[in-house]
Design an enzyme around this catalytic site. Sequence first.
Site, PDB file in Angstrom:
ATOM      1  CG  ASP A  10     -12.933  -5.230   0.022  1.00 35.52           C
ATOM      2  OD1 ASP A  10     -12.942  -6.385   0.094  1.00 35.52           O
ATOM      3  OD2 ASP A  10     -12.883  -3.996  -0.660  1.00 35.52           O
ATOM      4  CB  CYS A  67      -9.850  -5.646  -1.558  1.00 35.46           C
ATOM      5  SG  CYS A  67      -8.027  -5.566  -2.551  1.00 35.46           S
ATOM      6  CB  THR A  69      -7.299  -6.922  -7.231  1.00 33.99           C
ATOM      7  OG1 THR A  69      -7.708  -6.073  -6.361  1.00 33.99           O
ATOM      8  CG2 THR A  69      -8.745  -6.147  -8.502  1.00 33.99           C
ATOM      9  CG  HIS A 100      15.545  -9.501  -2.363  1.00 31.91           C
ATOM     10  ND1 HIS A 100      15.755  -9.483  -3.359  1.00 31.91           N
ATOM     11  CD2 HIS A 100      16.330 -10.183  -1.764  1.00 31.91           C
ATOM     12  CE1 HIS A 100      16.634 -10.469  -3.838  1.00 31.91           C
ATOM     13  NE2 HIS A 100      16.902 -11.379  -2.139  1.00 31.91           N
ATOM     14  CG  HIS A 135      17.956  -7.512  -0.313  1.00 32.51           C
ATOM     15  ND1 HIS A 135      18.181  -7.218  -1.184  1.00 32.51           N
ATOM     16  CD2 HIS A 135      18.819  -8.544  -0.116  1.00 32.51           C
ATOM     17  CE1 HIS A 135      18.704  -8.152  -1.732  1.00 32.51           C
ATOM     18  NE2 HIS A 135      18.873  -8.966  -1.158  1.00 32.51           N
TER      19      HIS A 135
HETATM   20  C1  RB5 Z   1     -14.972  -3.876  -4.691  1.00 28.98           C
HETATM   21  O1  RB5 Z   1     -15.599  -3.736  -5.136  1.00 28.98           O
HETATM   22  C2  RB5 Z   1     -13.380  -3.561  -4.680  1.00 28.98           C
HETATM   23  O2  RB5 Z   1     -13.361  -2.477  -5.949  1.00 28.98           O
HETATM   24  C3  RB5 Z   1     -12.281  -3.911  -3.989  1.00 28.98           C
HETATM   25  O3  RB5 Z   1     -12.725  -5.160  -3.291  1.00 28.98           O
HETATM   26  C4  RB5 Z   1     -10.890  -3.596  -4.232  1.00 28.98           C
HETATM   27  O4  RB5 Z   1     -10.694  -4.596  -5.778  1.00 28.98           O
HETATM   28  C5  RB5 Z   1     -10.280  -2.699  -4.829  1.00 28.98           C
HETATM   29  O5  RB5 Z   1      -9.458  -2.861  -5.253  1.00 28.98           O
END
Ligand code: RB5
Length: 149
Positions: A10, A67, A69, A100, A135
Site C-alpha cells: 500500500d 505496508c 507496519t 519451521h 514441522h
Molecule cells: C496506512 O496508513 C497504514 O495503516 C497501513 O500501511 C498499515 O500500516 C496497516 O497495517
Amino acid sequence: MSQPIALAADHGGFALKEQIKQHLDEKGIAYQDFGCHEPVSCDYPDMALPACEAVVKGECRCALLFCGTGVGISIAANKIKGIRACCCSDAFSAEYTRRHNDANALCMGGRVVGSGLAAELVDIFLNTLFEGGRHQRRIDKLTELEKRP
Ligand code: RB5
C-alpha cells in the site's frame, strides 16, 4: 528458471517496495509487481489479494508484501488459503519462518525497517529452505484449520 516473486504494497509500504525492487534487480531476481504503483492512499487488502493468489496458483514462488507496519498486509495475506505470511523485522524470524513455518509471504513495514535491513531479511527469506520433518505435521494442521467453515 524459478517463478518470479510477487510484490505488493500500500502507500505506507510503496517506497520500501521500490527499494526492494532495486535490490532484486541487482541480484537478477525476477518479480511481478501487483501495485500500488504510486504512493497514493490505498487499501492493503486490494494489493495483497492478487499477489497472494499468484503464489497459491503457483505463478509466483512467494510474496514480499509491504505496508506501513507490515501488520495489516500480513493479516490480509493470512486470510488467503494456502498463504503463510510472516510480519518480520529481524533476521532470526526471517530465517525460522522459512525453516519451521514454510512461510510463503514475507511482510515488512515501510515505517518500521530501513531498506538495508529489509534487503537482508529478503535475502535470508529467499535463501532459507523449509526443514520439513515434525514441522510438516504442523503445516498440515494449519492447512486443516483452513478447512473449517
Ligand atoms: C496506512 O496508513 C497504514 O495503516 C497501513 O500501511 C498499515 O500500516 C496497516 O497495517
